[in-house]
Motif scaffolding. Structure first.
Motif, PDB file in Angstrom:
ATOM      1  N   TYR A   1       9.574   9.480   2.390  1.00 38.93           N
ATOM      2  CA  TYR A   1       8.810   9.238   1.188  1.00 38.93           C
ATOM      3  C   TYR A   1       8.594   7.751   0.995  1.00 38.93           C
ATOM      4  N   GLY A   2       7.480   7.392   0.388  1.00 41.46           N
ATOM      5  CA  GLY A   2       7.197   6.002   0.060  1.00 41.46           C
ATOM      6  C   GLY A   2       6.801   5.901  -1.396  1.00 41.46           C
ATOM      7  N   PHE A   3       7.313   4.899  -2.046  1.00 44.09           N
ATOM      8  CA  PHE A   3       7.029   4.686  -3.460  1.00 44.09           C
ATOM      9  C   PHE A   3       6.410   3.314  -3.653  1.00 44.09           C
ATOM     10  N   THR A   4       5.490   3.216  -4.606  1.00 44.42           N
ATOM     11  CA  THR A   4       4.796   1.970  -4.900  1.00 44.42           C
ATOM     12  C   THR A   4       4.926   1.679  -6.384  1.00 44.42           C
ATOM     13  N   LEU A   5       5.165   0.408  -6.707  1.00 42.73           N
ATOM     14  CA  LEU A   5       5.286   0.014  -8.107  1.00 42.73           C
ATOM     15  C   LEU A   5       3.926   0.061  -8.777  1.00 42.73           C
ATOM     16  N   ASP A   6       3.831   0.798  -9.846  1.00 43.25           N
ATOM     17  CA  ASP A   6       2.629   0.844 -10.671  1.00 43.25           C
ATOM     18  C   ASP A   6       2.830  -0.149 -11.812  1.00 43.25           C
ATOM     19  N   ASP A   7       2.092  -1.244 -11.783  1.00 46.20           N
ATOM     20  CA  ASP A   7       2.247  -2.293 -12.790  1.00 46.20           C
ATOM     21  C   ASP A   7       1.906  -1.804 -14.201  1.00 46.20           C
ATOM     22  N   GLN A   8       0.969  -0.884 -14.302  1.00 47.94           N
ATOM     23  CA  GLN A   8       0.563  -0.364 -15.605  1.00 47.94           C
ATOM     24  C   GLN A   8       1.698   0.424 -16.256  1.00 47.94           C
ATOM     25  N   LEU A   9       2.370   1.239 -15.447  1.00 46.06           N
ATOM     26  CA  LEU A   9       3.457   2.075 -15.963  1.00 46.06           C
ATOM     27  C   LEU A   9       4.808   1.357 -15.944  1.00 46.06           C
ATOM     28  N   GLY A  10       4.926   0.371 -15.051  1.00 41.11           N
ATOM     29  CA  GLY A  10       6.216  -0.290 -14.883  1.00 41.11           C
ATOM     30  C   GLY A  10       7.217   0.606 -14.171  1.00 41.11           C
ATOM     31  N   GLU A  11       6.699   1.566 -13.397  1.00 40.16           N
ATOM     32  CA  GLU A  11       7.548   2.515 -12.675  1.00 40.16           C
ATOM     33  C   GLU A  11       7.062   2.655 -11.239  1.00 40.16           C
ATOM     34  N   HIS A  16       3.407   7.941  -0.807  1.00 44.12           N
ATOM     35  CA  HIS A  16       3.348   8.490   0.551  1.00 44.12           C
ATOM     36  C   HIS A  16       4.346   9.639   0.628  1.00 44.12           C
ATOM     37  N   THR A  17       3.838  10.861   0.773  1.00 52.39           N
ATOM     38  CA  THR A  17       4.742  12.014   0.787  1.00 52.39           C
ATOM     39  C   THR A  17       5.439  12.199   2.129  1.00 52.39           C
ATOM     40  N   CYS A  18       4.816  11.752   3.198  1.00 59.90           N
ATOM     41  CA  CYS A  18       5.425  11.924   4.523  1.00 59.90           C
ATOM     42  C   CYS A  18       4.953  10.779   5.416  1.00 59.90           C
ATOM     43  N   ILE A  19       5.792   9.777   5.587  1.00 59.75           N
ATOM     44  CA  ILE A  19       5.416   8.632   6.412  1.00 59.75           C
ATOM     45  C   ILE A  19       5.709   8.957   7.874  1.00 59.75           C
ATOM     46  N   THR A  20       4.661   8.931   8.680  1.00 60.01           N
ATOM     47  CA  THR A  20       4.823   9.125  10.120  1.00 60.01           C
ATOM     48  C   THR A  20       4.085   8.003  10.840  1.00 60.01           C
ATOM     49  N   MET A  21       4.640   7.611  11.967  1.00 57.98           N
ATOM     50  CA  MET A  21       4.002   6.565  12.771  1.00 57.98           C
ATOM     51  C   MET A  21       2.660   7.088  13.265  1.00 57.98           C
ATOM     52  N   PRO A  22       1.583   6.366  12.985  1.00 57.85           N
ATOM     53  CA  PRO A  22       0.275   6.816  13.465  1.00 57.85           C
ATOM     54  C   PRO A  22       0.135   6.623  14.965  1.00 57.85           C
ATOM     55  N   ASP A  23      -0.803   7.338  15.545  1.00 59.01           N
ATOM     56  CA  ASP A  23      -1.048   7.229  16.976  1.00 59.01           C
ATOM     57  C   ASP A  23      -1.650   5.876  17.348  1.00 59.01           C
ATOM     58  N   THR A  24      -2.373   5.255  16.412  1.00 56.75           N
ATOM     59  CA  THR A  24      -2.936   3.945  16.708  1.00 56.75           C
ATOM     60  C   THR A  24      -1.798   2.958  16.896  1.00 56.75           C
ATOM     61  N   LEU A  77       3.170   2.062   8.593  1.00 51.53           N
ATOM     62  CA  LEU A  77       1.924   2.573   8.021  1.00 51.53           C
ATOM     63  C   LEU A  77       0.750   2.544   8.991  1.00 51.53           C
ATOM     64  N   TYR A  78       0.691   1.523   9.854  1.00 52.96           N
ATOM     65  CA  TYR A  78      -0.490   1.347  10.704  1.00 52.96           C
ATOM     66  C   TYR A  78      -0.216   1.481  12.197  1.00 52.96           C
ATOM     67  N   GLY A  79       1.046   1.616  12.587  1.00 56.58           N
ATOM     68  CA  GLY A  79       1.390   1.719  13.995  1.00 56.58           C
ATOM     69  C   GLY A  79       1.510   0.356  14.644  1.00 56.58           C
ATOM     70  N   GLY A  80       1.922   0.363  15.895  1.00 52.76           N
ATOM     71  CA  GLY A  80       2.039  -0.885  16.626  1.00 52.76           C
ATOM     72  C   GLY A  80       3.453  -1.145  17.103  1.00 52.76           C
ATOM     73  N   VAL A  81       3.721  -2.414  17.398  1.00 50.83           N
ATOM     74  CA  VAL A  81       4.998  -2.829  17.962  1.00 50.83           C
ATOM     75  C   VAL A  81       5.538  -4.004  17.163  1.00 50.83           C
ATOM     76  N   GLU A 109      12.536   5.676  13.647  1.00 50.08           N
ATOM     77  CA  GLU A 109      12.731   6.925  14.382  1.00 50.08           C
ATOM     78  C   GLU A 109      12.514   8.149  13.496  1.00 50.08           C
ATOM     79  N   GLN A 110      12.867   8.063  12.229  1.00 51.28           N
ATOM     80  CA  GLN A 110      12.608   9.183  11.312  1.00 51.28           C
ATOM     81  C   GLN A 110      11.113   9.416  11.134  1.00 51.28           C
ATOM     82  N   ALA A 111      10.332   8.346  11.311  1.00 55.39           N
ATOM     83  CA  ALA A 111       8.875   8.456  11.184  1.00 55.39           C
ATOM     84  C   ALA A 111       8.213   8.800  12.517  1.00 55.39           C
TER      85      ALA A 111
END
Length: 123
Positions: A1-11, A16-24, A77-81, A109-111
């Protein structure tokens, strides 16, 4: 899971419900200022990625923030090394296993990614 700070809510909200390494995989994240201190095999692989003359024949772009957490986050989020290779100043590498290499390797590895020392898995 990924969480992002919402400045409007302060929470933090679920972004991101399921972060997986992209093929790119065309982004490399290395401190290239240390390139001349890397061993020859590492320089050769890195040059192959940069010029598109590596095994896959694909050219990689370089993005390096200098903060491992930020660089690994982008890689998730975007793949790579992401790499921090050993050099003549730090012959065993600079990343500490307990609170740098192992936690980031676990996330990668979890992703669905791979995390190695260049010779063996970190985990």
């Amino acid at each position: 899971y990924g969480f992002t700070l919402d400045d409007q809510l302060g929470e933090f909200i679920l972004s991101h419900t399921c972060i997986t390494m992209p093929d790119t995989k065309n982004i490399i994240s290395f401190n290239e200022a240390n390139w001349d201190m890397w061993d020859e095999p590492m320089q050769k692989v890195h040059n192959g990625w940069r010029t598109g003359t590596g095994k896959l024949g694909e050219r990689y772009t370089s993005r390096y923030v200098g903060s491992m957490v930020a660089d690994v986050h982008r890689t998730l989020l975007y793949g790579g090394v992401f790499g921090y290779p050993a050099d003549t100043k730090n012959v065993n590498g600079k990343l500490r296993l307990l609170y740098e290499a192992a936690p980031m390797s676990f996330l990668i590895e979890q992703a669905g990614g791979l995390s190695t020392t260049g010779r063996e898995r970190v985990m």
